[in-house]
Write a protein that holds these residues in place. Structure first.
Motif, mmCIF file in Angstrom:
data_model
loop_
_atom_site.group_PDB
_atom_site.id
_atom_site.type_symbol
_atom_site.label_atom_id
_atom_site.label_comp_id
_atom_site.label_asym_id
_atom_site.label_seq_id
_atom_site.Cartn_x
_atom_site.Cartn_y
_atom_site.Cartn_z
ATOM 1 N N GLU A 1 15.188 -53.824 -35.077
ATOM 2 C CA GLU A 1 13.987 -54.033 -34.262
ATOM 3 C C GLU A 1 14.153 -53.560 -32.818
ATOM 4 O O GLU A 1 13.168 -53.181 -32.177
ATOM 5 C CB GLU A 1 13.614 -55.517 -34.277
ATOM 6 C CG GLU A 1 13.206 -56.018 -35.660
ATOM 7 C CD GLU A 1 13.034 -57.529 -35.711
ATOM 8 O OE1 GLU A 1 13.295 -58.185 -34.668
ATOM 9 O OE2 GLU A 1 12.658 -58.054 -36.780
ATOM 10 N N GLY A 2 15.384 -53.573 -32.304
ATOM 11 C CA GLY A 2 15.533 -53.250 -30.881
ATOM 12 C C GLY A 2 16.742 -52.434 -30.507
ATOM 13 O O GLY A 2 17.142 -52.405 -29.335
ATOM 14 N N GLY A 3 17.346 -51.735 -31.475
ATOM 15 C CA GLY A 3 18.566 -50.978 -31.195
ATOM 16 C C GLY A 3 18.356 -49.557 -30.719
ATOM 17 O O GLY A 3 19.311 -48.893 -30.311
ATOM 18 N N LYS A 4 17.106 -49.089 -30.756
ATOM 19 C CA LYS A 4 16.803 -47.733 -30.302
ATOM 20 C C LYS A 4 15.679 -47.787 -29.262
ATOM 21 O O LYS A 4 14.528 -47.457 -29.548
ATOM 22 C CB LYS A 4 16.405 -46.840 -31.483
ATOM 23 C CG LYS A 4 17.542 -46.570 -32.454
ATOM 24 C CD LYS A 4 17.126 -45.618 -33.562
ATOM 25 C CE LYS A 4 18.309 -45.265 -34.462
ATOM 26 N NZ LYS A 4 17.934 -44.336 -35.560
ATOM 27 N N PRO A 5 16.007 -48.226 -28.044
ATOM 28 C CA PRO A 5 14.977 -48.379 -27.017
ATOM 29 C C PRO A 5 14.470 -47.024 -26.517
ATOM 30 O O PRO A 5 15.142 -45.997 -26.684
ATOM 31 C CB PRO A 5 15.712 -49.126 -25.904
ATOM 32 C CG PRO A 5 17.136 -48.686 -26.055
ATOM 33 C CD PRO A 5 17.350 -48.557 -27.541
ATOM 34 N N GLU A 6 13.313 -47.050 -25.895
ATOM 35 C CA GLU A 6 12.789 -45.844 -25.269
ATOM 36 C C GLU A 6 13.658 -45.480 -24.072
ATOM 37 O O GLU A 6 14.391 -46.304 -23.532
ATOM 38 C CB GLU A 6 11.341 -46.071 -24.817
ATOM 39 C CG GLU A 6 10.365 -46.328 -25.964
ATOM 40 C CD GLU A 6 8.953 -46.533 -25.488
ATOM 41 O OE1 GLU A 6 8.731 -46.464 -24.249
ATOM 42 O OE2 GLU A 6 8.065 -46.774 -26.321
ATOM 43 N N GLY B 1 18.192 -51.639 -24.861
ATOM 44 C CA GLY B 1 17.993 -52.200 -26.187
ATOM 45 C C GLY B 1 18.840 -53.437 -26.405
ATOM 46 O O GLY B 1 19.640 -53.845 -25.563
ATOM 47 N N VAL B 2 18.680 -54.031 -27.572
ATOM 48 C CA VAL B 2 19.441 -55.222 -27.930
ATOM 49 C C VAL B 2 20.920 -54.872 -28.029
ATOM 50 O O VAL B 2 21.290 -53.765 -28.429
ATOM 51 C CB VAL B 2 18.916 -55.806 -29.261
ATOM 52 C CG1 VAL B 2 19.198 -54.854 -30.433
ATOM 53 C CG2 VAL B 2 19.541 -57.163 -29.541
ATOM 54 N N GLN B 3 21.779 -55.801 -27.658
ATOM 55 C CA GLN B 3 23.209 -55.521 -27.721
ATOM 56 C C GLN B 3 23.729 -55.677 -29.146
ATOM 57 O O GLN B 3 23.270 -56.544 -29.887
ATOM 58 C CB GLN B 3 23.982 -56.404 -26.754
ATOM 59 C CG GLN B 3 23.871 -57.891 -26.972
ATOM 60 C CD GLN B 3 24.509 -58.678 -25.842
ATOM 61 O OE1 GLN B 3 25.157 -58.127 -24.962
ATOM 62 N NE2 GLN B 3 24.346 -59.988 -25.874
ATOM 63 N N PRO B 4 24.682 -54.828 -29.541
ATOM 64 C CA PRO B 4 25.214 -54.892 -30.903
ATOM 65 C C PRO B 4 26.364 -55.886 -31.011
ATOM 66 O O PRO B 4 26.825 -56.436 -30.003
ATOM 67 C CB PRO B 4 25.738 -53.466 -31.105
ATOM 68 C CG PRO B 4 26.243 -53.096 -29.734
ATOM 69 C CD PRO B 4 25.268 -53.729 -28.762
#
Length: 329
Positions: free
Chosen positions: A124-129, A134-137
């Motif tokens: 949902e948030g690992g590939k930010p614009e 983005g979300v941390q892994p």
């Protein structure tokens, strides 16, 4: 395809660097090591490609012979292994949660596991614009340069380990410049070797399961990583293929962008110490352990993937148990 550099040992025992062409031919680069070449490029304010072009010689290098003779080295190195950091991220690939979820579900009592939640966060948030964070892994530490293994060398599982299994991955190679800025040299094919039995026992033991050696290839791919990488991971036993499966990598097959993974590693100041080297593993979705394979000493892990021309091949070995005691000073 992009420029490739190979680090190897010359006939006189010194380290050397070669530039590998698409047709498999290689020529010597006038540099003592990939690290020295990178530092020279940084100090002169030029690209790594320009630094290689300026130092390319006419001497042909037989990489096939070097591989047979055991002269291929890890693609990066440092005279002081304490200045190399081996780290990585997990649950970054589409499909990567399945195997991890199986390992952790029993411990979670059949409920939705933290692994699955972490994976979904990445989707949902690992590939930010561009410009956004983005979300941390998931993140883990593997060790310093003393844990770095090159092609053909043994992967030694500690005497206390419960498992030693492969993880076919791509890793990024970085040098921190004098101003504290991370500079990416390129990418390598890697085996992020782990203890999955320990991890399966409790997902909070992931940190323990990752403190193991890891293998990287001699070949460093300079420039952008292809979006779609397709390779093969196999295990050989007594000269025969015990297990084999294709694996995917590259951003087209990932839930996180490379830039997002890099940001969440290098946002920490301690990872921006000038002169340090970072080998950062980007994760995988393919594990023989998830398919019920139990490895044993003497098994050979073999990983290959285009556009890399050289395989990463390592034998599983066991280190002797060493008693450890702590005494008051």
């Amino acid at each position: 395809m992009g420029l490739r550099l190979v680090q190897l040992r010359a006939g006189d025992g010194t380290n050397m660097v070669a530039a590998l062409a698409d047709d498999g031919s290689a020529r010597r680069v006038h540099a003592a090591s990939t690290y020295a070449l990178a530092l020279a490029a940084i100090d002169q304010g030029e690209s790594l490609e320009k630094a290689v072009a300026d130092r390319l010689t006419g001497e042909s290098i037989d990489l096939a012979a070097a591989e047979v003779e055991g002269r291929l080295l890890p693609a990066i190195g440092h005279d002081d292994p304490a200045h190399i950091h081996l780290t990585g991220t997990g649950l970054t690939h589409l499909g990567s949660a399945e195997g991890r979820d199986k390992m952790h579900k029993a411990a979670a009592g059949g409920t939705v596991t933290d692994s699955m939640r972490m994976f979904q966060m990445g989707v949902e948030g690992g590939k930010p614009e561009a410009g956004a964070t983005g979300v941390q892994p998931e993140w883990f530490y593997k060790g310093d340069g003393s844990c770095l293994v090159g092609p053909g060398a043994d992967l030694r599982s500690p005497g206390f380990a419960e498992d030693g299994s492969e993880e076919p991955e791509i890793a990024g190679i970085y040098v921190i410049d004098r101003a504290g800025n991370p500079r990416r040299l390129g990418f390598v094919l890697a085996n992020e070797f782990s203890d999955h039995v320990t991890e399966r026992g409790n997902y909070l033991w992931l940190a323990h399961s990752k403190l193991r050696p890891a293998a990287i290839g001699a070949e460093l791919l300079i420039g952008a990583l292809p979006d779609d990488i397709r390779g093969t991971s196999r295990i050989l036993r007594d000269g025969e293929t015990l297990w084999e499966k294709p694996f995917l990598s590259g951003e087209a097959n990932m839930s996180h962008s490379i830039a997002n993974l890099e940001h969440h590693h290098f946002k920490y100041e301690l990872f921006r110490r000038p002169g340090d080297i970072h080998v950062h593993f980007f994760g995988t979705a393919t594990l023989s352990f998830s398919e019920g394979v139990t490895t044993r000493e003497g098994d050979v892990f073999e990983i290959e993937a285009a556009p890399f021309q050289l395989k990463v091949r390592n034998r599983l070995a066991s280190a002797a148990s060493a008693p450890v005691s702590v005494t008051a000073l």
